[in-house]
Design an enzyme around this catalytic site. Structure first.
Site, PDB file in Angstrom:
ATOM      1  N   TRP A  75      39.393  44.170  41.788  1.00  0.00           N
ATOM      2  CA  TRP A  75      40.637  44.380  40.845  1.00  0.00           C
ATOM      3  C   TRP A  75      41.364  45.422  41.716  1.00  0.00           C
ATOM      4  O   TRP A  75      42.764  45.185  41.464  1.00  0.00           O
ATOM      5  CB  TRP A  75      40.061  45.073  39.718  1.00  0.00           C
ATOM      6  CG  TRP A  75      41.201  45.467  38.387  1.00  0.00           C
ATOM      7  CD1 TRP A  75      41.714  44.905  37.674  1.00  0.00           C
ATOM      8  CD2 TRP A  75      41.999  46.667  38.623  1.00  0.00           C
ATOM      9  NE1 TRP A  75      42.787  45.465  37.081  1.00  0.00           N
ATOM     10  CE2 TRP A  75      42.814  46.696  37.647  1.00  0.00           C
ATOM     11  CE3 TRP A  75      41.975  47.877  39.412  1.00  0.00           C
ATOM     12  CZ2 TRP A  75      43.613  47.665  37.386  1.00  0.00           C
ATOM     13  CZ3 TRP A  75      42.694  48.918  38.903  1.00  0.00           C
ATOM     14  CH2 TRP A  75      43.679  48.833  38.031  1.00  0.00           C
ATOM     15  N   HIS A  76      41.103  46.318  42.504  1.00  0.00           N
ATOM     16  CA  HIS A  76      41.975  47.297  43.166  1.00  0.00           C
ATOM     17  C   HIS A  76      42.755  46.586  44.163  1.00  0.00           C
ATOM     18  O   HIS A  76      43.766  47.203  44.417  1.00  0.00           O
ATOM     19  CB  HIS A  76      41.095  48.461  43.623  1.00  0.00           C
ATOM     20  CG  HIS A  76      40.551  49.410  42.604  1.00  0.00           C
ATOM     21  ND1 HIS A  76      39.481  49.167  41.678  1.00  0.00           N
ATOM     22  CD2 HIS A  76      41.265  50.453  41.941  1.00  0.00           C
ATOM     23  CE1 HIS A  76      39.508  50.343  40.933  1.00  0.00           C
ATOM     24  NE2 HIS A  76      40.373  51.057  41.287  1.00  0.00           N
ATOM     25  N   GLY A  77      42.094  45.610  44.728  1.00  0.00           N
ATOM     26  CA  GLY A  77      43.179  45.019  45.847  1.00  0.00           C
ATOM     27  C   GLY A  77      42.325  43.966  46.458  1.00  0.00           C
ATOM     28  O   GLY A  77      41.206  43.738  46.397  1.00  0.00           O
ATOM     29  N   PHE A 117      48.143  48.070  43.004  1.00  0.00           N
ATOM     30  CA  PHE A 117      47.039  47.421  42.629  1.00  0.00           C
ATOM     31  C   PHE A 117      47.610  46.743  41.079  1.00  0.00           C
ATOM     32  O   PHE A 117      46.653  45.867  40.357  1.00  0.00           O
ATOM     33  CB  PHE A 117      45.676  48.299  42.028  1.00  0.00           C
ATOM     34  CG  PHE A 117      45.558  49.243  42.922  1.00  0.00           C
ATOM     35  CD1 PHE A 117      45.395  48.634  44.406  1.00  0.00           C
ATOM     36  CD2 PHE A 117      44.993  50.456  42.960  1.00  0.00           C
ATOM     37  CE1 PHE A 117      44.983  49.197  45.419  1.00  0.00           C
ATOM     38  CE2 PHE A 117      44.728  51.209  44.043  1.00  0.00           C
ATOM     39  CZ  PHE A 117      44.534  50.709  45.471  1.00  0.00           C
TER      40      PHE A 117
END
Lengths: 363, 473
Positions: free
Chosen positions: B324-326, B473
């Site tokens: 989800w972050h990257g 993000f």
């Protein structure tokens, strides 16, 4: 810090209203805080002005991106100047116009950047078919793509491409406020930088020489840079800047050298794209002197770098050493022209460009 | 639009001014919705369309889902919502990553495939508002909530500008009920909101950007191997930077909402004072960890299906949390490492049931510092540009590079030490306290002096960078 509510406490119940910290006389608090802040910031503003740090536009990417978008809106056959600080400080747009160079050229040169991403930006801009004056400072022009400082220009280009209304308003606010308040200057007037210089703590053994920035130039709303007036008459300041430049050159040796074959190949491809649309690219080598020029002779020998660039691109290349009228300028800190010299240099540069253009050899 | 910009100062002054006028509530909400669209469009106008798509699809799907009784049709509607929301997220955020990964995969089989450069721009905040709208549809599907009656309230829930682009990720039941009754910020709410906004800006502008970012940037961007001491300083500096950057944004969001009269949930509660990793995740990005727990970990079975399955669920949840972050494998590894930390912690809890978390400071302090250190080591994966850069950095941390470069000045170590030690001390002290209580106990003049000091430092100690890390993000 823990505040009064949590998002994970309940899955079905509505959020509680956040707690407030009891009865606090907020109006009084806000007024006193505002007065204290205004007095302190006002005092700092006054002291900066007293020490000669007058207000000026901050050197930040938004200014460049603003100017780049002006080029997008301008006539597609405009003249645009790209490169690093030498051409930014040394090319006088008004003098160019006075000499008959047509509408005022746009200045997109910027201190300490590599112009290759700028060249590529114009090569991929299908609407552009004007003249690109590319300042070649060898250390920057031929730097490795991994060199993060000169290559930060890629972020500038990206910002200009994705320029939104918020960026536009922000830049307008900056135009309004920065020329009026010294506290908005970035760099050495920032409190932490001031503290760093003031404390001047001893360095570690074997550490790289510390950067000690000094404001020796300013930049206007058209992105044009200029050495501060009278800088050439202040040897102490010149010495600070020379130290800074030497530190810079020392750090550059840590980066892997650019792949010259690949660099030239990419530049040739970009030049061909611009020429195919009827545009024109002119490379200009602005003067450097003393130890800086000596360093360039060692790091980027002319035959291997400049001569090859001009030969393989087939563009008009004007090297200051090839023209007596462009030689003999004295750069105070060995790298940049003073403002009066910039006017003289631009006038002579225009004459050379005009005469070469008449011959039509490079178009 | 960035909170730390002159544009936002203008924007918020206008919004607070107009919103506080005594117009009919519906008109004021409509104004707030339009202001939220303006806030988002100020970055890149066409991407507002994505917000509209997300809003309309989830609104229609949820209403239809509520009326339909057949499980198959309800499931189909849920899939429509998931496909639209995750499809947009997948295309914009993971499109290039998936192509590049496919290219690497087929390269292992000796097939050369050069993926096209799609040049996709990541719409700001898409990960945040996608999760927010998904929580609404899933809640309706699971019959945990009824669909919203008012389209205006629902659209405002999706678009509410203070938390739109970087959270906190708000659940429907946390925000929509606040749109039901006319809201007028009291004077206390207005000033408390502005006070929180100032603290958030201070964290971002002074601590993250001016004090710490240059230290971490210098070392992480080094073209040559760096010295061990520099690497440690940079890692700790980045731990502080990412906290101040993100917690600062969240606090700004809470403050802005409060100054309009709305309450947003906490997103950070002294995470570096956590003793253990489950404690850390109950304090760091609380709204995301809560979302992952409720919509991923628990549906996977949570801890109800035996030890091995629990561990697998933890790892899977954290792997997806990382993704989800990257859109890069190093984020997946970062998530996997945190999953492994959680599994190890559960295992240690079984071996030392009484000591962790200990009640005495003699146990808690070393456990807290060890947690901070372990978390900081994972931030290297966040900050490094590539895997090999991260590996190089870990090698630098253990001092195994030959002839490393000494980048940082003595002043940098001093600055990093003061800020990081100050951050850890304040978080430790605030661990079990509420900020409201601390402020309530202060004399009014002390609050005024503190507030003015923050304002002064924001103006006089600005850094060079400005964009929030979590915007990517």
């Amino acid at each position: 810090m823990p505040l009064s509510t949590s998002s994970s406490e309940s899955r079905v119940t509505a959020i509680r209203t956040r707690d407030l910290p009891g009865e606090i006389p907020w109006t009084r608090v806000a007024v006193v805080a505002a007065i204290l802040a205004i007095i302190t910031i006002g005092w700092r503003e006054w002291s900066l002005r007293e020490s000669g740090s007058g207000p000026a536009l901050a050197l930040q990417p938004g200014l460049w991106a603003w100017q780049r978008n002006l080029v997008r809106k301008a006539e597609p056959d405009s003249t645009v100047v790209v490169g690093s600080s030498r051409i930014s400080f040394g090319f006088d747009q008004d003098e160019w116009v006075r000499c008959g160079g047509g509408p005022r050229p746009f200045m997109l040169a910027w201190p300490a950047i590599c112009p290759r991403p700028q060249l590529h930006d114009f090569a991929t801009d299908e609407s552009f078919h004007g003249t690109l004056l590319v300042g070649v400072t060898p250390g920057f022009f031929f730097c490795s793509s991994a060199n993060s400082i000169p290559m930060r220009v890629q972020q500038f280009v990206a910002l200009a491409r994705h320029w939104g209304p918020a960026d536009d308003i922000e830049q307008r606010c900056r135009f309004l406020l920065e020329p009026r308040f010294s506290i908005l200057l970035n760099g050495e007037t920032s409190l932490l930088t001031w503290l760093r210089y003031r404390l001047d703590l001893p360095q570690r053994a074997g550490q790289l020489p510390a950067f000690r920035d000094s404001r020796f130039f300013w930049i206007d709303e058209h992105c044009r840079g200029r050495l501060i007036e009278g800088f050439e008459k202040r040897p102490e300041e010149i010495q600070v800047v020379c130290n800074w430049l030497q530190t810079w050159l020392a750090t550059q040796t840590l980066y892997p050298p650019g792949n010259l074959d690949l660099i030239v190949q990419e530049v040739v491809a970009d030049v061909q794209k611009i020429r195919a649309r009827g545009g024109r690219v002119i490379f200009v080598r602005f003067p450097s002197t003393g130890w800086y020029r000596d360093d360039e002779r060692v790091q980027q020998p002319r035959v291997a770098y400049w001569d090859r660039l001009i030969r393989e691109t087939g563009c008009l290349g004007i090297h200051f050493e090839d023209y007596p009228e462009l030689s003999g300028f004295d750069c105070p800190e060995n790298s940049h022209l003073t403002q009066p010299d910039a006017i003289k240099f631009t006038r002579r540069l225009y004459a050379i460009v005009a005469s070469q253009s008449k011959r039509g050899k490079h178009d | 639009m960035l909170f730390n910009s002159l544009t936002f100062v203008l924007f918020i002054a206008i919004v607070i001014g107009v919103f506080s006028l005594r117009f009919p509530w519906r008109m004021r909400k409509t104004f707030l919705l339009l202001a939220s669209y303006a806030f988002y469009a100020a970055w890149n106008p066409p991407f507002v369309i994505l917000l509209w798509i997300s809003t309309v699809v989830d609104w229609l799907v949820a209403r239809r889902m509520h009326r339909v009784q057949q499980p198959g049709r309800r499931r189909f509607l849920l899939w429509v919502s998931l496909a639209v929301n995750l499809g947009m997220l997948g295309f914009f955020k993971y499109g290039q990553f998936l192509l590049a990964s496919f290219s690497e995969l087929v390269a292992m089989a000796g097939i050369v495939y050069v993926p096209p450069e799609l040049g996709i721009i990541l719409p700001i905040g898409i990960s945040f508002y996608t999760f927010q709208t998904l929580s609404y549809t899933i809640d309706v599907y699971l019959r945990r909530a009824d669909p919203e009656e008012s389209f205006l309230d629902f659209a405002l829930f999706v678009t509410f500008f203070p938390q739109l682009v970087a959270g906190p990720i708000v659940r429907p039941h946390q925000l929509i009920p606040q749109f039901k009754q006319p809201v007028v910020a009291t004077r206390n709410q207005l000033f408390w909101g502005l006070f929180l906004l100032t603290i958030g800006l201070f964290e971002k502008v002074v601590l993250a950007d001016a004090a710490l970012s240059a230290i971490s940037n210098t070392v992480f961007n080094s073209p040559q191997p760096v010295a061990s001491l520099d690497a440690w300083a940079a890692m700790l500096a980045f731990s502080g930077q990412i906290f101040f950057d993100f917690a600062g944004y969240s606090l700004c969001a809470i403050g802005v909402a409060m100054s309009l009269g709305f309450s947003l949930p906490d997103n950070f509660r002294c995470p570096y004072a956590a003793s253990g990793f489950s404690d850390f995740w109950s304090r760091w990005h609380i709204s995301l960890s809560g979302w992952l727990r409720d919509y991923l970990y628990i549906p996977l079975g949570g801890n109800r299906q035996g030890r091995a399955r629990t561990q697998l669920n933890l790892i899977l949840t954290m792997l997806l949390g990382g993704l989800w972050h990257g859109a890069a494998w190093r984020f997946v590894v970062w998530g996997g490492t945190h999953g492994a930390y959680l599994v190890i912690e559960r295992w240690l809890r079984q071996i030392f049931p009484r000591e962790i978390p200990g009640t005495s400071a003699a146990v808690k302090i070393p456990v807290t510092l060890a947690t901070f250190l372990a978390v900081s080591l994972t931030w290297v994966l966040f900050r490094a540009e590539t895997f090999s850069d991260a590996v190089d950095f870990y090698i630098a941390l253990v001092g195994m590079h030959q002839q490393p470069v000494l980048w940082l000045e003595t002043f940098d170590f001093l600055l990093c030490g003061v800020v990081v030690a100050g951050m850890l001390s304040v978080q430790w002290w605030m661990r079990d306290r509420r900020f409201e209580d601390v402020v309530a106990r202060c004399p009014w003049w002390a609050i005024a002096v503190f507030w003015s000091a923050l304002l002064i430092l924001i103006v006089l100690a600005r850094g060079e960078s400005s964009a929030f890390i979590y915007f990517q993000f």
